[in-house]
Write a protein that holds these residues in place. Structure first.
Motif, PDB file in Angstrom:
ATOM      1  N   UNK A 171       0.829  -1.207   0.000  1.00 58.14           N
ATOM      2  CA  UNK A 171       0.000   0.000   0.000  1.00 58.14           C
ATOM      3  C   UNK A 171       0.864   1.257   0.000  1.00 58.14           C
ATOM      4  N   UNK A 172       1.969   1.213   0.742  1.00 61.80           N
ATOM      5  CA  UNK A 172       2.866   2.366   0.803  1.00 61.80           C
ATOM      6  C   UNK A 172       3.456   2.680  -0.566  1.00 61.80           C
ATOM      7  N   UNK A 173       3.771   1.650  -1.325  1.00 61.97           N
ATOM      8  CA  UNK A 173       4.324   1.869  -2.664  1.00 61.97           C
ATOM      9  C   UNK A 173       3.332   2.584  -3.580  1.00 61.97           C
ATOM     10  N   UNK A 174       2.035   2.474  -3.272  1.00 65.06           N
ATOM     11  CA  UNK A 174       1.016   3.148  -4.078  1.00 65.06           C
ATOM     12  C   UNK A 174       0.860   4.613  -3.698  1.00 65.06           C
ATOM     13  N   UNK A 175       1.424   5.009  -2.551  1.00 65.96           N
ATOM     14  CA  UNK A 175       1.347   6.398  -2.082  1.00 65.96           C
ATOM     15  C   UNK A 175       2.591   7.133  -2.566  1.00 65.96           C
ATOM     16  N   UNK A 176       2.500   7.705  -3.742  1.00 67.97           N
ATOM     17  CA  UNK A 176       3.657   8.334  -4.371  1.00 67.97           C
ATOM     18  C   UNK A 176       4.226   9.469  -3.527  1.00 67.97           C
ATOM     19  N   UNK A 177       3.337  10.248  -2.929  1.00 68.11           N
ATOM     20  CA  UNK A 177       3.795  11.378  -2.118  1.00 68.11           C
ATOM     21  C   UNK A 177       4.599  10.887  -0.917  1.00 68.11           C
ATOM     22  N   UNK A 178       4.127   9.834  -0.272  1.00 76.02           N
ATOM     23  CA  UNK A 178       4.836   9.286   0.884  1.00 76.02           C
ATOM     24  C   UNK A 178       6.186   8.710   0.480  1.00 76.02           C
ATOM     25  N   UNK A 179       6.246   8.048  -0.653  1.00 73.93           N
ATOM     26  CA  UNK A 179       7.509   7.475  -1.130  1.00 73.93           C
ATOM     27  C   UNK A 179       8.533   8.574  -1.428  1.00 73.93           C
ATOM     28  N   UNK A 180       8.064   9.636  -2.074  1.00 69.13           N
ATOM     29  CA  UNK A 180       8.965  10.747  -2.381  1.00 69.13           C
ATOM     30  C   UNK A 180       9.474  11.404  -1.108  1.00 69.13           C
ATOM     31  N   UNK A 181       8.606  11.535  -0.117  1.00 68.08           N
ATOM     32  CA  UNK A 181       9.019  12.141   1.142  1.00 68.08           C
ATOM     33  C   UNK A 181      10.036  11.255   1.863  1.00 68.08           C
ATOM     34  N   UNK A 182       9.820   9.960   1.839  1.00 69.26           N
ATOM     35  CA  UNK A 182      10.771   9.050   2.474  1.00 69.26           C
ATOM     36  C   UNK A 182      12.137   9.147   1.804  1.00 69.26           C
TER      37      UNK A 182
END
Length: 378
Positions: free
Chosen positions: A108-119
């Motif tokens: 699910x996290x991989x589908x959250x592009x904004x969260x991935x970019x922030x990480x």
């Protein structure tokens, strides 16, 4: 707006409490390994990291809607010479590395592009990102970090499947000639005096066993030219604290005694129905003809079977004795990424010049370097 694609908040929390109830619940439900256990990471960040000059970089991911913990990525910042590295919380004591989350949450996290970019933004800057000792591909960490595809390491992990009764497992796992050899060695050992085998049950017995392990391991590893982690105060304090705090739950510390004196010891981590062997020591000088290590591991296997364990995991390292107990190899994987020209040069050098790894290994007694020194006796 599709809120399902913006479901996570990502932050750095370098004061994260690994002994908290929320982390315990996350760990218990996760696909993480024993080396992400609350006690292990609490000790690593609290005792070990400050002692070797490593700085915490703890990535905490929460569900945006509820604020509940979704994932913890335990990382460190280190300087290795001029190269700034970001790597897992390892410091040469952990054999398996993994983010602490379920496979579904990771997906699910991989589908959250904004969260991935922030990480990815939060873990920078670095010259070199190092993620070795990844046990399998169930959680593709390289996708989260936008890193190159993982590659196989030049070493494997080994584990053997256990089943009751012990005698049947022994007959199935060990070659018949090796069974006879160990039986002969056992008779020889017992003729030397009163032999006992047990699992430490209190703080005093743990302290005694750890001191003996330190004493037995020092000369052996010094002779090999590698040095031994237990001889360094910060590492001895780390292992001793984990052993004491995790006794009778997360940790087992086995000892074999001759006439009341410890002649062998094995430190293991219990996770699920697995026992992971992480450190051992044997009085080789006093019992060089009795295959003391093999006899000790045979008794460890017996105890695990009697407790209902299903896997005896010898962890990373291609030592030949593991196969003698029916252990099968499993590949280990590594993800690396250069973040600068200096990182690219360092990465190329490590790939192309094996002598650099050898030099790093020989200098590991003076300062922390990338080479991993085995914590087990061959």
């Amino acid at each position: 707006m599709d809120n399902s694609k913006h479901a996570f908040d990502v932050r750095i929390d370098n004061a994260f409490d690994f002994l908290s109830d929320e982390y315990a619940a996350l760990f218990n439900d996760s696909a993480a390994t024993a080396f992400q256990h609350p006690l292990w990471l609490h000790g690593l960040y609290g005792k070990l990291a400050p002692g070797v000059g490593a700085k915490p970089l703890i990535v905490v991911v929460r569900h945006r809607a509820s604020g509940t913990l979704a994932m913890v990525l335990p990382l460190l910042r280190l300087r290795r010479g001029p190269v700034r590295t970001v790597e897992f919380a390892d410091l040469r004591v952990s054999d398996y590395l993994a983010p602490v989350c379920t496979a579904q949450v990771f997906s699910d996290l991989l589908q959250d592009e904004k969260a991935c970019l922030e990480l990815r933004r939060l873990v920078k800057p670095f010259d070199l990102l190092r993620m070795p000792k990844l046990p399998d591909g169930r959680i593709p960490l390289e996708n989260l970090l936008a890193a190159p595809r993982r590659i196989a390491m030049d070493t494997n992990a080994y584990s053997t499947v256990l089943f009751a009764p012990f005698e049947q497992w022994r007959a199935n796992a060990l070659d018949r000639s090796y069974q006879k050899e160990l039986a002969k060695k056992s008779r020889q050992l017992h003729r030397k005096g009163a032999v006992s085998f047990s699992c430490c049950g209190d703080a005093a017995s743990v302290t005694e066993a750890m001191e003996v392990m330190k004493k037995l391991r020092g000369p052996r590893f010094q002779a090999q030219g590698d040095g031994d982690l237990l001889q360094r105060p910060e590492y001895f304090a780390f292992y001793s604290e984990v052993a004491a705090r995790g006794l009778n739950s997360f940790v087992r510390l086995y000892v074999m005694k001759m006439d009341g004196e410890i002649i062998a010891a094995v430190l293991g981590l219990h996770h699920g129905d697995n026992l992971l062997v992480i450190m051992s020591a044997f009085d080789i000088a006093g019992y060089k003809n009795q295959s003391l290590g093999a006899l000790t591991f045979e008794q460890v296997a017996r105890d695990c079977i009697e407790r209902g364990d299903h896997i005896l995991d010898f962890t990373i390292g291609d030592e030949s004795y593991k196969r003698l107990f029916g252990a099968k190899p499993s590949p280990m994987w590594s993800v690396t990424q250069a973040g600068s020209l200096a990182g690219s040069v360092a990465l190329l050098a490590l790939k192309q010049a094996p002598w650099i790894k050898l030099a790093a290994k020989r200098m590991a007694g003076y300062k922390l370097l990338p080479a991993r020194i085995s914590t087990r006796l061959r």
